[in-house]
Design an enzyme around this catalytic site. Structure first.
Site, short mmCIF file in Angstrom:
data_model
loop_
_atom_site.label_atom_id
_atom_site.label_comp_id
_atom_site.label_asym_id
_atom_site.label_seq_id
_atom_site.Cartn_x
_atom_site.Cartn_y
_atom_site.Cartn_z
CD GLU A 153 -2.70 1.28 0.29
OE1 GLU A 153 -3.44 0.36 -0.02
OE2 GLU A 153 -2.65 2.36 -0.34
CB CYS A 271 5.87 5.26 6.46
SG CYS A 271 4.22 4.58 6.71
CE LYS A 274 6.99 1.20 9.60
NZ LYS A 274 6.67 0.08 8.75
C1 UDX Z 1 4.89 8.05 3.20
C2 UDX Z 1 4.89 7.77 1.70
O1 UDX Z 1 4.79 9.00 0.98
C3 UDX Z 1 3.73 6.85 1.34
O2 UDX Z 1 3.77 6.53 -0.03
C4 UDX Z 1 3.84 5.58 2.17
O3 UDX Z 1 2.77 4.71 1.90
C5 UDX Z 1 3.88 5.92 3.65
O4 UDX Z 1 4.95 6.83 3.91
P1 UDX Z 1 3.49 9.63 4.82
O5 UDX Z 1 4.28 9.04 5.95
O6 UDX Z 1 2.02 9.80 4.96
O7 UDX Z 1 3.70 8.76 3.50
O8 UDX Z 1 4.10 11.07 4.58
P2 UDX Z 1 4.80 11.88 3.38
O9 UDX Z 1 3.82 12.79 2.76
O10 UDX Z 1 5.57 10.97 2.51
O11 UDX Z 1 5.80 12.79 4.24
C6 UDX Z 1 6.79 12.17 5.07
C7 UDX Z 1 7.59 13.20 5.80
O12 UDX Z 1 8.47 13.87 4.92
C8 UDX Z 1 6.78 14.29 6.51
O13 UDX Z 1 7.34 14.50 7.80
C9 UDX Z 1 6.97 15.51 5.62
O14 UDX Z 1 6.87 16.70 6.34
C10 UDX Z 1 8.38 15.28 5.10
N1 UDX Z 1 8.67 15.93 3.81
C11 UDX Z 1 7.97 15.56 2.69
C12 UDX Z 1 9.68 16.88 3.73
O15 UDX Z 1 10.33 17.20 4.73
N2 UDX Z 1 9.95 17.44 2.50
C13 UDX Z 1 9.29 17.09 1.38
O16 UDX Z 1 9.62 17.64 0.32
C14 UDX Z 1 8.26 16.14 1.48
#
Ligand code: UDX
Length: 479
Positions: A153, A271, A274
């Protein structure tokens, strides 16, 4: 065709998957060992903040096609069982803790013989190290008519329902892509996702290990991209450049792309952190530790950005002991109440350890933050109240209400108009004009003087360019 599905594990992934599957026309039973969570879901209450989820949940319950249980006997007759259990980091190392997943497979195996003879599909959705599916398949082998697939997913928090119902691609991992029984399993999962596949969503069939690796590789790539721009951010601070200029320009190269180049306090959540650690642990187990050694640096860069915010606070305030600091944001990202490995809470904890009096505000995550920080920091829901009396304000989660803060009215609330923009979402010039001292991560204004020789003209134009930066363009809205 309407199928009966079970979804085992109703955390973020499982609860959203269960409710979304009713939108595809199926009958769904969600199962969890957490009775309180099941009770909430059965009453139509979302146990977490996720835009659009509660509506889908309630619609499913009202239609009579969605229900929840804690009893495995009730799911025994389902055609397809999805495994949506969490695989957190192990307490004793970097590897993934698969105990919830394994317990669920064992409990399921106990009830599955009730359908002996009928075709039954078990579909893993959890993020797991390569090799897990094949091991779990061996546990289920003795059950006649049972097949296991791995179908990772990719949903993002904040966009979970949309990502589940309109994914970029579907990945099916099977024990052997050319085996005839794999074809049957693929056809059955195609029935589940028929409405998604009608829209010509790409569907890729591959071996178990490849499917498992797709998921961790995707997350490791995203984490690497963020840490890459954050490493560049450190170079920007050392040279007097502005990382938003660099990100904007390199992102225009199609091969690089502008998404996930938002420099700042880095990644957190349940996600990315870890998953990169579990990926490294898995590489070590397979004897190729050096292949993923760079992920250690990806993790280290991410940690350094958090420490940098505290350094900046000290540069602005001197000794932090007893100083009043307001942190805007507790969730690991906006539109979420998830505080797992949240950079915002990590920084709040570091400021606290340095002796500051910290107030944390967040539109949705304060309840969860309380569980992590206890009574050590003040938690205040109302932004205006939280800002009152602050000697320094630190923006660490880019909720729209913080992005849209008006510097003039904010300055009438705080004791001292000092701001650290840890997400590069505020327009520094506008804040300066309103009387604020503002520092941002990786932007020229962060550093008093470049530490390397820069020709004067370049330095002047770098300053002048800041006024032209449109943060809305530089920082594309959350994708
Ligand atoms: C992530 C993956 O994107 C997703 O495909 C997977 O299924 C689960 O893990 P998520 O954990 O919901 O999703 O968050 P995401 O939007 O990917 O952001 C992760 C982290 O990166 C956040 O703390 C966000 O603030 C940070 N981030 C994201 C940045 O610091 N800079 C960016 O340009 C993008």
């Amino acid at each position: 065709m309407t199928l009966t599905l079970s979804v085992i594990g109703t955390g973020y992934l499982g609860a959203v998957h269960a409710a979304s599957m009713t939108e595809l026309g199926h009958d769904v039973i969600g199962l969890d060992v957490d009775a309180a969570r099941i009770a909430a879901l059965q009453e139509g209450r979302a146990p977490f903040h996720e835009p659009g989820f509660e509506e889908v949940l309630q619609r499913g319950l009202e239609s009579g096609r969605l229900r929840f249980t804690t009893d495995y006997a009730e799911i025994a007759r389902a055609d397809v069982h999805f495994l949506g259990l969490g695989t957190p980091q192990r307490a004793d190392g970097f590897g993934a803790d698969l105990s919830h997943l394994e317990a669920a497979v064992d409990a399921l195996a106990e009830v599955l013989p009730a359908r002996a003879g009928a075709r039954t599909l078990v579909v893993g959705k959890s993020t797991v190290p390569a090799g897990t599916a094949r091991r779990l398949a061996a546990r289920l082998e003795a059950i006649e008519g049972m097949q296991l697939m791995w179908n990772p997913e990719f949903l993002r928090e904040g966009f979970a329902v949309r990502d589940t119902l309109s994914p970029d691609r579907l990945v099916y991992g099977v024990h052997d892509p050319v085996a005839p029984d794999a074809e049957q399993a693929v056809a059955m999962l195609d029935e589940v996702y028929a409405r998604i596949l009608e829209r010509e969503t790409p569907r890729l069939v591959m071996g178990y290990e490849a499917a498992e690796l797709v998921k961790v590789s995707a997350n490791a790539f995203l984490a690497t991209k963020i840490s890459f721009i954050n490493a560049v951010s450190e170079m920007c601070e050392a040279t007097g450049a502005d990382v938003t200029d660099v990100a904007r320009a390199i992102g225009m190269d199609d091969r690089i792309g502008s998404k996930f180049l938002r420099a700042g306090v880095g990644f957190g959540g349940g996600c990315l952190p870890k998953d990169i650690r579990a990926f490294m642990a898995s590489a070590e187990e397979h004897g190729v530790a050096e292949s993923l050694g760079f992920l250690r640096e990806v993790d280290a860069v991410n940690g350094r950005r958090r420490a940098r915010v505290v350094d900046l606070a000290s540069e602005m305030l001197g000794d932090l002991d007893g100083r009043r600091i307001t942190v805007l944001g507790a969730a690991f990202k906006p539109d979420s109440d998830d505080v797992r490995d949240s950079p915002a809470l990590d920084v709040a904890g570091r400021l606290l350890a340095a002796g500051a009096q910290v107030t944390v505000t967040d539109p949705a995550a304060l309840e969860n933050a309380r569980g992590r920080l206890g009574d050590l920091v003040e938690l205040e829901q109302d932004t205006a109240v939280a800002l009152r009396g602050a000697e320094l304000t630190v923006l660490l989660t880019e909720w729209s209400e913080y992005r849209e803060l008006d510097p003039t009215s904010a300055s009438s609330l705080v004791a001292e108009p000092r701001m650290i923009d840890g997400r590069n979402v505020l327009e520094p010039q506008q804040w300066r004009e309103a009387g604020w001292e503002i520092r941002s991560l990786g932007r020229a204004n962060t550093v008093p003087a470049p530490r390397v020789a820069v020709p004067d003209a370049a330095a002047v134009s770098a300053e002048a360019d800041l006024a032209d930066v449109d943060p809305a363009v530089v920082q594309p809205a959350l994708v």
